[in-house]
Enzyme design. Sequence first.
Site, short mmCIF file in Angstrom:
data_model
loop_
_atom_site.label_atom_id
_atom_site.label_comp_id
_atom_site.label_asym_id
_atom_site.label_seq_id
_atom_site.Cartn_x
_atom_site.Cartn_y
_atom_site.Cartn_z
N LYS A 70 0.80 -1.33 0.10
CA LYS A 70 -0.25 -0.02 0.09
C LYS A 70 0.84 1.20 -0.12
CE LYS A 70 -4.32 -1.44 2.33
NZ LYS A 70 -5.40 -1.07 3.10
N ASP A 107 -9.95 3.80 1.85
CA ASP A 107 -10.00 2.89 3.16
C ASP A 107 -11.01 3.81 4.16
OD1 ASP A 107 -9.13 0.32 2.82
OD2 ASP A 107 -7.03 0.90 3.63
P1 NAP Z 1 -1.14 -3.28 11.55
O1 NAP Z 1 -0.54 -2.11 10.55
O2 NAP Z 1 -0.11 -4.42 11.56
O3 NAP Z 1 -1.25 -2.61 12.94
C1 NAP Z 1 -1.63 -3.81 13.60
C2 NAP Z 1 -1.94 -2.98 15.07
O4 NAP Z 1 -2.53 -3.62 16.49
C3 NAP Z 1 -1.06 -2.00 15.81
O5 NAP Z 1 -1.56 -0.87 16.31
C4 NAP Z 1 -0.33 -2.83 16.83
O6 NAP Z 1 0.18 -2.22 17.68
C5 NAP Z 1 -1.63 -3.54 17.20
N1 NAP Z 1 -1.36 -4.81 17.81
C6 NAP Z 1 -1.03 -5.96 17.11
N2 NAP Z 1 -0.43 -6.91 18.10
C7 NAP Z 1 -0.83 -6.28 19.44
C8 NAP Z 1 -0.65 -6.79 20.70
N3 NAP Z 1 -0.42 -8.21 20.90
N4 NAP Z 1 -0.81 -5.99 21.64
C9 NAP Z 1 -1.33 -4.67 21.45
N5 NAP Z 1 -1.44 -4.18 20.36
C10 NAP Z 1 -1.14 -5.10 19.49
O7 NAP Z 1 -2.20 -3.66 10.87
P2 NAP Z 1 -3.40 -3.04 10.02
O8 NAP Z 1 -3.37 -2.92 8.64
O9 NAP Z 1 -3.66 -1.73 10.59
O10 NAP Z 1 -4.63 -3.80 10.62
C11 NAP Z 1 -5.40 -4.01 11.51
C12 NAP Z 1 -6.35 -4.50 11.75
O11 NAP Z 1 -7.56 -4.07 10.95
C13 NAP Z 1 -6.71 -6.20 11.11
O12 NAP Z 1 -7.14 -6.91 12.04
C14 NAP Z 1 -7.05 -5.83 9.81
O13 NAP Z 1 -7.62 -7.10 9.39
C15 NAP Z 1 -8.23 -4.99 9.93
N6 NAP Z 1 -8.58 -4.16 8.91
C16 NAP Z 1 -9.84 -4.15 8.38
C17 NAP Z 1 -10.33 -3.49 7.18
C18 NAP Z 1 -11.77 -3.65 6.82
O14 NAP Z 1 -11.87 -3.29 5.56
N7 NAP Z 1 -12.75 -3.89 7.51
C19 NAP Z 1 -9.33 -2.69 6.50
C20 NAP Z 1 -8.15 -2.75 7.28
C21 NAP Z 1 -7.67 -3.56 8.18
P3 NAP Z 1 1.81 -2.01 17.62
O15 NAP Z 1 2.12 -0.96 16.87
O16 NAP Z 1 2.24 -1.73 19.16
O17 NAP Z 1 2.44 -3.14 17.08
#
Ligand code: NAP
Length: 277
Positions: A70, A107
């Site tokens: 992305k 998004d």
């Molecule tokens: P990402 O960039 O990897 O971010 C992950 C987030 O989760 C970060 O804030 C991370 O914190 C936190 N996290 C992960 N493991 C953790 C833990 N053990 N304890 C506390 N915090 C934790 O992922 P993303 O792309 O933003 O996606 C996040 C979620 O949104 C995913 O589940 C994805 O499937 C969903 N999503 C949905 C849509 C939709 O259309 N509905 C679109 C996009 C994403 P740190 O910064 O501390 O690592």
Amino acid sequence: MTMTKIPLAGVIGCPIAQSKSPQLHRYWLQQHGIAGHYIPMHVEPEDLADAIRMMPKMGFVGANVTIPHKEAVMGIADQVTDRAKVIGAANTLIFREDGSILADNTDGYGFITNLHQGAPNWDPQSGPAVVLGAGGACRAVVASLLEAGVPEILLTNRTRERAEQLRSEFGDRIRVEDWIQAGNIIEEGALVVNTTSLGMTGKPRLRVPLDGLRQDAVVTDLIYAPLKTELLSYAEEVGCTVVDGLGMLVHQAVPGFERWFGVRPEVDADTRAALLA
Ligand code: NAP
């Protein structure tokens, strides 16, 4: 003899097999009787630029882009929309007739449109939004909430620096709090959004204390597997209005489909059912 070209679109990621986008776009193509195709494409990061530049020559009218491409795609496109620049990532490419490539991010649009559809009484100005997480998807959420007129965003993330970074980019309507405080700041939220991956199938649970949730709050989760996360189940029991993450996935796909295939698809119960089938 001139032949009508069959428009192609698809989603580029690495991995890509998990993507629900092909199912969604194919449903809409069929619903509208459009003779087009939407294809999942596994492309390694080192091949991304070559692959994208070839696509218009092969009949592609556009593509979605997902993890991990992305950000990289912004440097490959000829033009990047303002909203993609603000978010710092693009998820939708449009291959124009003059051969140029436009990168956009839908998004934030998907998030806010889903929220308005699922919680029609939610007024962005009614109070602060509590946002859990500060990853890639969070950037689109924050940008769209600020644009919608939310007075303040209380942002908390395990890695505080990532939340601070968002504050430095998006300004002082964002207040950063320590992750350990998440349960306390939830009490202030007229809207509570989980943008972390916690609570997703196969990931750890979201262990934030939820007893402070306001009964009049709107609670939404970006996660759509499971459809009803523990956060949403609890919030529903308390009496909150809850909005699941599937609608965001569906709504973010609308602008791309419309640009590529010339029809604006409806997002209704049937669309959701097609995705859940
Ligand atoms: P990402 O960039 O990897 O971010 C992950 C987030 O989760 C970060 O804030 C991370 O914190 C936190 N996290 C992960 N493991 C953790 C833990 N053990 N304890 C506390 N915090 C934790 O992922 P993303 O792309 O933003 O996606 C996040 C979620 O949104 C995913 O589940 C994805 O499937 C969903 N999503 C949905 C849509 C939709 O259309 N509905 C679109 C996009 C994403 P740190 O910064 O501390 O690592």
